[in-house]
Design an enzyme around this catalytic site. Sequence first.
Site, mmCIF file in Angstrom:
data_model
loop_
_atom_site.group_PDB
_atom_site.id
_atom_site.type_symbol
_atom_site.label_atom_id
_atom_site.label_comp_id
_atom_site.label_asym_id
_atom_site.label_seq_id
_atom_site.Cartn_x
_atom_site.Cartn_y
_atom_site.Cartn_z
ATOM 1 N N HIS A 79 28.525 50.775 -23.809
ATOM 2 C CA HIS A 79 29.932 50.456 -24.034
ATOM 3 C C HIS A 79 30.363 50.786 -25.443
ATOM 4 C CE1 HIS A 79 28.410 47.822 -20.823
ATOM 5 N NE2 HIS A 79 29.546 48.144 -20.243
ATOM 6 N N HIS A 115 21.708 48.777 -9.056
ATOM 7 C CA HIS A 115 22.150 48.596 -10.434
ATOM 8 C C HIS A 115 23.276 47.570 -10.461
ATOM 9 C CE1 HIS A 115 23.792 49.215 -14.377
ATOM 10 N NE2 HIS A 115 24.960 49.454 -13.824
ATOM 11 N N ARG A 121 46.156 50.327 -18.426
ATOM 12 C CA ARG A 121 45.290 50.950 -17.423
ATOM 13 C C ARG A 121 45.634 50.423 -16.037
ATOM 14 N NH1 ARG A 121 39.861 53.390 -16.406
ATOM 15 N NH2 ARG A 121 39.306 52.473 -14.404
ATOM 16 N N TRP A 178 36.407 46.166 -4.732
ATOM 17 C CA TRP A 178 37.338 46.984 -5.513
ATOM 18 C C TRP A 178 38.374 47.683 -4.629
ATOM 19 C CZ3 TRP A 178 33.346 49.271 -9.573
ATOM 20 C CH2 TRP A 178 33.029 48.252 -10.478
HETATM 21 N N1 GLN Z 1 26.016 55.007 -10.785
HETATM 22 C C1 GLN Z 1 27.180 54.572 -11.465
HETATM 23 C C2 GLN Z 1 27.353 55.331 -12.772
HETATM 24 O O1 GLN Z 1 26.401 55.618 -13.383
HETATM 25 C C3 GLN Z 1 27.142 53.098 -11.767
HETATM 26 C C4 GLN Z 1 28.384 52.622 -12.498
HETATM 27 C C5 GLN Z 1 28.524 51.130 -12.586
HETATM 28 O O2 GLN Z 1 27.612 50.415 -12.315
HETATM 29 N N2 GLN Z 1 29.667 50.646 -12.976
HETATM 30 O O3 GLN Z 1 28.450 55.615 -13.208
HETATM 31 ZN ZN ZN Z 2 26.870 49.269 -14.595
#
Ligand code: GLN
Ligand code: ZN
Length: 784
Positions: free
Chosen positions: A714, A661, A535, A581
């Site tokens: 996951h 998040h 990847r 990133w």
């Molecule tokens: N809002 C993004 C999603 O749902 C959050 C992804 C993440 O936190 N890696 O894909």
């Molecule tokens: Zn996440």
Amino acid sequence: MTIQTANLGFPRIGPHRELKFALESYWSGKSGRETLLAVARKLRADNWQLQKDKGIAVIPSNDFSLYDHVLDTAVMVGAIPDAYGWKGGPVDLDIYFAMARGSAGDTHQGECGHAHHSHGVPALEMTKWFDTNYHYMVPEIGPDQIFELTANKPLEMFQEAKASGVFTRPVLLGPVTFLKLAKTRHQGFEPIQLIDRLLPVYAKILAALSADGADWVQIDEPALVLDLTAEDRRAFSHAYEALHQLVPNLKIMLATYFGAIADNLPVVVAAPLAGLHVDLVRAPEQMDEVLAALPPGRVLSIGIVDGRNIWRSNLAKHLDRLEPVAAALGAERIQVASSCSLLHVPVDLERETTVDADLKSWLAFATQKLEEVAALGLGLSAGRLAVGAALDASTAAAASRAASSKVHDPLVEARINSIDDPMKRRQGGFLQRKTVQDERLSLPLFPTTTIGSFPQTPEVRKARAEHGKGTLSDIDYESFLRSETEAAIRWQEEIGLDVLVHGEFERNDMVQYFGEQLAGFAFTQHAWVQSYGSRYVRPPVIFGDVSRPRPMTVRWWRYAQSLTEKPVKGMLTGPVTILNWSFVRDDLPRSAVCGQIALAIRDEVADLEEAGAAMIQIDEAALREGLPLRRGNWGAYLDWAVEAFRLCSSGVSDRTQIHTHMCYSEFNDIMASIAAMDADVISIETSRSKMELLDVFQHQDYPNEIGPGVYDIHSPRIPDVAEMTELLVLARRRLSDTQLWINPDCGLKTRRWEEVRPALVNMVEAARLLRLASDDGTLSATGA
Ligand code: GLN
Ligand code: ZN
């Protein structure tokens, strides 16, 4: 005098991603092992030849890996967990790839880079290689581990290079770093305790190399830039003392990189090493200290060309720093080198035909960095005149970059200067905000929501690819995205979610999507770097002052909200994650760049609020993983990271609910900073830890609302109602009911609808049951 030039490692992926395609073809059964190995051999031969042609004197071998160099090391020393069925002797490619990807094929990668599996033999765990975005396979070692040499890959590579006409310096991952990176399931045991058992294997490898004519080896010990314990340091001293005794004729270039050796310097200089490599890009301040401590006769390899970033060197400036060192140590005692392996940068800038010409003139990828190292070596050896043309070109590029209006935007600078404290503070405190938000939103107890994305199906990816190629028109693409979004909204309403999302179908990637719409960002066509295994990613390039010319997400939010009475969350990526990133400009502190991105996101937040969004989520998936390698540097990072989040999120009224998040949610050490972000609602990853990660919220009396993930996204496994209810019971022991939201661990883009649909139906049902129980009073009986 001749000063040697050295490279620490070259990208393995090939200028045209040859390795990826060969691997995928092998894995899918389309081609055989011989084809894969032939591609790998050709890549190595080409890389060696390229480095030779560019004038690098010290060229690495064994820097190549089919998948990952830490995995190679584990396999080489026989650290292969029983589950993989290895019976001793040379390790078969099938076992190697089973360790990398799991057998029965079912390895799944979350966006956050952890490896997860469903059945068959799971892959080894995967995690970030120091503070890079490269991921290595984590060796698993128990107290009973026996090490043995399965195959001498470094020797094979050395011989292969020699046969192709290039004499190399083999690279090994050092025993201390290898053991420090390993994990164990055994309480009270540390893999580093096994250093004595590992050393004979290393000695055997080194002796064979020496017997075959190798004069130097490069042993990578980046663990030396971490905070080490006294036991780690003793292990290090002991290891290199022992290796020196066992293989006295082979000279070791001990490579440190990604930071300063600092308090580990005394043990490093005391070890019987012929050479030491230091990273002067990440830790320029360590030069004087290292010089003062360096024992007589030791060779110093100076990592001055940035192996972690893509900017062209200012050669004259580098020479200003190198010349006094060369004069002090003498030509035979210094080497000029890349700061670390070039693994972390793309292969060749020449392939980029579409980037802006000015920007291109400011960049250097791996191939160009070889030229820079060579030019610095020649400049030192033969004087600046000998490299006059290269120096002039580099100086001109630096001047053009420093003066360019593409880089410097006075409006951004003025805005940064006008930031004041109120801009970084919500108007009311959390409780005050909660009152007005509850009134406005009138959500049920335990509101249900998702993290943002819905499955990126083959159809979605196909439409995006075709739109990119121009075979799908703007109008058709737009109407396709609209129908996907509408279907997602309808379905969320149907199953009874409380707070909806638009699904992110229009987004390729949570950072790229924003970068493409922000000023100051550029994107490449071919600048791939390895993220893990096969990847590769093309990180955005932040080259100039960042601003937001026009709204980025408002149109999609508005469309989604127009379809429903339920609240739809505005969905943004936060400044720290965008920064972490990307390839970031090196002419400003990272904190300053982060501040600029925060202002741009703040503008978007304001526009979403203005459009009527009652809730805006700002994802900071990468905030935790951006922590510096040394604890002493955490505070400064967290301060500016939290400040950036507050800056982007605090422009709204109390009525607007800010969500955030985070993926990797181990917050024990940084809880104060999480609290200081002051998001009204935070959703986190907690399902696999059985809610234990919530303990810290409880202990610190975190007042704001929390959505602990109850669905491990996951894994393709579909959690049932009982399982999620159980997790919620655990969550309720730690949080008060009015704090608790119900959501998955992360976005659902990597999942299939067949998995997502039943899982979310179950999640909504778990919430319903919980509310019922709370209504008829049974909840308080079971509750905390
Ligand atoms: N809002 C993004 C999603 O749902 C959050 C992804 C993440 O936190 N890696 O894909
Ligand atoms: Zn996440």
